[in-house]
Design a protein around this motif. Structure first.
Motif, PDB file in Angstrom:
ATOM      1  N   LYS A   1       0.818  -1.212   0.000  1.00  0.00           N
ATOM      2  CA  LYS A   1       0.000   0.000   0.000  1.00  0.00           C
ATOM      3  C   LYS A   1       0.851   1.262   0.000  1.00  0.00           C
ATOM      4  O   LYS A   1       0.497   2.255  -0.631  1.00  0.00           O
ATOM      5  CB  LYS A   1      -0.940  -0.013   1.204  1.00  0.00           C
ATOM      6  CG  LYS A   1      -1.955  -1.160   1.160  1.00  0.00           C
ATOM      7  CD  LYS A   1      -2.879  -1.124   2.361  1.00  0.00           C
ATOM      8  CE  LYS A   1      -3.896  -2.264   2.287  1.00  0.00           C
ATOM      9  NZ  LYS A   1      -4.820  -2.257   3.460  1.00  0.00           N
ATOM     10  N   ASP A   2       1.952   1.239   0.746  1.00  0.00           N
ATOM     11  CA  ASP A   2       2.843   2.399   0.803  1.00  0.00           C
ATOM     12  C   ASP A   2       4.063   2.105  -0.070  1.00  0.00           C
ATOM     13  O   ASP A   2       4.962   1.360   0.319  1.00  0.00           O
ATOM     14  CB  ASP A   2       3.269   2.671   2.249  1.00  0.00           C
ATOM     15  CG  ASP A   2       4.045   3.977   2.394  1.00  0.00           C
ATOM     16  OD1 ASP A   2       4.512   4.514   1.365  1.00  0.00           O
ATOM     17  OD2 ASP A   2       4.202   4.453   3.536  1.00  0.00           O
ATOM     18  N   LYS A   3       4.097   2.681  -1.253  1.00  0.00           N
ATOM     19  CA  LYS A   3       5.164   2.368  -2.214  1.00  0.00           C
ATOM     20  C   LYS A   3       6.516   2.915  -1.779  1.00  0.00           C
ATOM     21  O   LYS A   3       7.553   2.486  -2.270  1.00  0.00           O
ATOM     22  CB  LYS A   3       4.789   2.923  -3.594  1.00  0.00           C
ATOM     23  CG  LYS A   3       3.536   2.291  -4.196  1.00  0.00           C
ATOM     24  CD  LYS A   3       3.297   2.749  -5.617  1.00  0.00           C
ATOM     25  CE  LYS A   3       2.885   4.214  -5.679  1.00  0.00           C
ATOM     26  NZ  LYS A   3       1.539   4.440  -5.093  1.00  0.00           N
ATOM     27  N   ASP A   4       6.530   3.888  -0.877  1.00  0.00           N
ATOM     28  CA  ASP A   4       7.790   4.491  -0.441  1.00  0.00           C
ATOM     29  C   ASP A   4       8.388   3.793   0.778  1.00  0.00           C
ATOM     30  O   ASP A   4       9.572   3.942   1.061  1.00  0.00           O
ATOM     31  CB  ASP A   4       7.580   5.976  -0.122  1.00  0.00           C
ATOM     32  CG  ASP A   4       7.157   6.768  -1.354  1.00  0.00           C
ATOM     33  OD1 ASP A   4       7.711   6.487  -2.440  1.00  0.00           O
ATOM     34  OD2 ASP A   4       6.272   7.634  -1.225  1.00  0.00           O
ATOM     35  N   HIS A   5       7.565   3.065   1.512  1.00  0.00           N
ATOM     36  CA  HIS A   5       8.047   2.370   2.712  1.00  0.00           C
ATOM     37  C   HIS A   5       7.476   0.955   2.719  1.00  0.00           C
ATOM     38  O   HIS A   5       6.284   0.762   2.939  1.00  0.00           O
ATOM     39  CB  HIS A   5       7.614   3.109   3.987  1.00  0.00           C
ATOM     40  CG  HIS A   5       8.091   4.523   4.050  1.00  0.00           C
ATOM     41  ND1 HIS A   5       7.366   5.577   3.503  1.00  0.00           N
ATOM     42  CD2 HIS A   5       9.225   5.061   4.568  1.00  0.00           C
ATOM     43  CE1 HIS A   5       8.027   6.702   3.704  1.00  0.00           C
ATOM     44  NE2 HIS A   5       9.160   6.426   4.339  1.00  0.00           N
ATOM     45  N   PHE A   6       8.323  -0.006   2.429  1.00  0.00           N
ATOM     46  CA  PHE A   6       7.869  -1.396   2.456  1.00  0.00           C
ATOM     47  C   PHE A   6       9.012  -2.272   2.952  1.00  0.00           C
ATOM     48  O   PHE A   6      10.189  -1.927   2.836  1.00  0.00           O
ATOM     49  CB  PHE A   6       7.402  -1.855   1.069  1.00  0.00           C
ATOM     50  CG  PHE A   6       8.521  -2.124   0.097  1.00  0.00           C
ATOM     51  CD1 PHE A   6       8.968  -3.415  -0.133  1.00  0.00           C
ATOM     52  CD2 PHE A   6       9.137  -1.084  -0.582  1.00  0.00           C
ATOM     53  CE1 PHE A   6       9.999  -3.665  -1.017  1.00  0.00           C
ATOM     54  CE2 PHE A   6      10.160  -1.326  -1.474  1.00  0.00           C
ATOM     55  CZ  PHE A   6      10.602  -2.620  -1.694  1.00  0.00           C
TER      56      PHE A   6
END
Length: 366
Positions: free
Chosen positions: A60-65
């Motif tokens: 869901k969060d492309k910057d933090h995975f």
């Protein structure tokens, strides 16, 4: 440090096996990419939109995975990557029948407290605590008596999960073996149970191991058309997408020849589903080439010490494990076989995951 007290956290984390079969994983057969740095880096490397990679992997969060690996669509740029193979849900365990021994409080000479009773064929068992608070278990079968020291966290009557005695004909010779399990400790955190499991045949100890969460009433499980013995302990296992985590790993083996089953199942801490593990988390990818002859096997504290003879001389392996070279699978924690079970032939040995493992040859070669 082992402690008997089980925290509430442990109870919340211990997974429960489920019989429900999971639907087919839609990611099966897609390309697999290990150790991704960022989604943008992967997208640029393979020419795939970031949004598509995120959708395929449920990010869901492309910057933090935080992913150990990613699945990628099957396009020309990913054709040389390995394919993702999802772990199959494990089938539910079916227990084989055993005969529990019924024991009750009794007066026994030399014991301040005792629980005694009889089993099939006139067998007799007694749990005895003397005036020095030392605990022993005596088993009488076929006119032979075997006395065993017992390490039990709490003195508790028979019939509990602390001490269990059952009978079953493990080798199909018409004479049942006796299985004894005693709960020694339960760790804090994940609540790992340490339970010594001893098998007695013809009045002598056949072998012993740590069965973990399995007791003498539950350890005999069905594998195909046979009945094998089981163990369950927490081990670190690396999932191709989720990465490393502790799993409750169940191992099974044939008691008649010590052949370990290839099928190993495990459940990730905090999750309820058991999966078939495609590898043994303790075994190396290839077996070692060093060979030796086993000279002695002994129990030191809670570990197994193996003395071997190599071309360079004697070597002592403290806290060693045994493995089955024919399947490449490791036997349960604390496995202590009889010298006759190991045989006089050559064994392989080496270290894997900081553990010395002695690999027994195939049953026909022992």
């Amino acid at each position: 440090m082992r402690r008997f007290l089980v925290s509430m956290l442990a109870l919340a984390l211990v997974p429960l096996a489920t019989a429900a079969a999971a639907p087919k994983d839609p990611k099966a057969g897609l390309a697999y990419y290990e150790n991704p740095r960022t989604l943008s880096h992967v997208a640029a490397k393979f020419g795939i939109p970031v949004e598509e990679i995120a959708r395929l992997n449920g990010i869901k969060d492309k910057d933090h995975f935080h992913r150990y690996g990613l699945v990628l669509p099957d396009v020309p740029s990913t054709r040389k990557l390995p394919r993702y193979v999802p772990w199959a849900p494990a089938r539910p365990r079916a227990m084989c029948p055993v005969t529990p021994w019924k024991l009750v409080a009794a007066q026994e000479k030399g014991c301040t407290e005792a629980y005694c009773g009889t089993g099939p064929g006139g067998g007799r068992a007694c749990l005895c605590r003397d005036d020095q608070a030392e605990t022993t278990i005596s088993l009488t079968t076929n006119g032979k008596t075997l006395r065993l020291p017992a390490s039990i966290s709490m003195w508790n009557p028979w019939g509990s999960s602390f001490v269990d005695v059952t009978s079953a004909d493990l080798d199909s010779d018409g004479s049942p073996e006796v299985m004894l399990s005693t709960l020694g400790a339960v760790s804090n955190g994940l609540g790992q149970e340490y339970r010594e499991f001893i098998v007695v045949r013809d009045g002598r100890e056949w072998f012993r191991y740590d069965s973990g969460t399995f007791t003498a009433k539950t350890a005999l499980v069905r594998v195909g058309n046979e009945c094998h013995l089981a163990s369950a302990h927490w081990e670190e296992v690396t999932h191709p997408l989720k990465g490393p985590a502790l799993h409750l790993v169940e191992r099974t083996f044939d008691p008649t020849n010590l052949r370990v089953d290839r099928e190993i199942v495990g459940a990730r801490a905090g999750e309820g589903q058991f999966y078939e593990l495609p590898f043994d988390p303790l075994a190396p990818r290839t077996l070692p080439a060093q060979s030796a002859t086993v000279l002695a096997i002994s129990r030191v504290d809670d570990g197994t010490t193996v003395t071997i003879r190599t071309d360079a001389g004697k070597k002592t392996l403290p806290d060693a494990r045994f493995g089955d070279a024919s399947t490449g699978r490791v036997l349960p924690l604390g496995f202590l076989p009889s010298k006759a079970s190991v045989g006089k032939g050559k064994v392989l040995f080496g270290r894997s995951h900081d553990i010395d493992i002695v690999w027994l040859s195939s049953p026909k070669q022992r």
